[in-house]
Design a protein around this motif. Sequence first.
Motif: not given
Length: 133
Positions: A52-60, A89-98
Motif C-alpha cells: 500500500d506504500l507509494p513507490d515515490v514521495v514528492t516533497v516540497d 520539488v521546490s522553488t528553493q534552487n540555490l546550490p546550498a538548498d539542493i
Amino acid sequence: MVRVPTVLIADDTASIRFLIRTNLELAGFDVREAVDGLDCVERLRASADADDLPDVVTVDVMMPRQDGVSTVHTIRADERLRHLGIVMVSTQNLPADIQRGLDAGVDAYVTKPFDPDHLVSTVNDVIQRRSQA
C-alpha cells in the motif's frame, strides 16, 4: 497483472499538487496527495502493508506543520519507510538548498517551475534506481 507505480505528493499548494498529479497521471502513475509534511508522514504510517506504500514521495521544502527536509529525515529514520524513493520539488534552487535536500536523503531534486517531462522522467529514474538497489 502489472502493478501501476504510485506517487504520494506532499505540497501545501493545491494548484501545485494538481499540476504534479495531472502530469504523473497522464504518464500512468497512481497518485495520492498530502497537504503538508506531517500529513505525508501520517498517510505513509497509516498504510496497512508494504504493498500500500507509494513507490515515490514528492516533497516540497516550504510547508506548514512540518517542512520537506524534516519530512525526508522522518521518512529515512523509519525502518518501514526508508526504502521509498523521494523527489524534492521546490522553488528553493540555490546550490546550498539542493545540497540540504540531498544531505537529508532525497534521491532527486527538481526545481519549480519544472518541466513536466523532466518531473516524470525523474520519478521514473528514481523508481528504477530504487528497484535495482
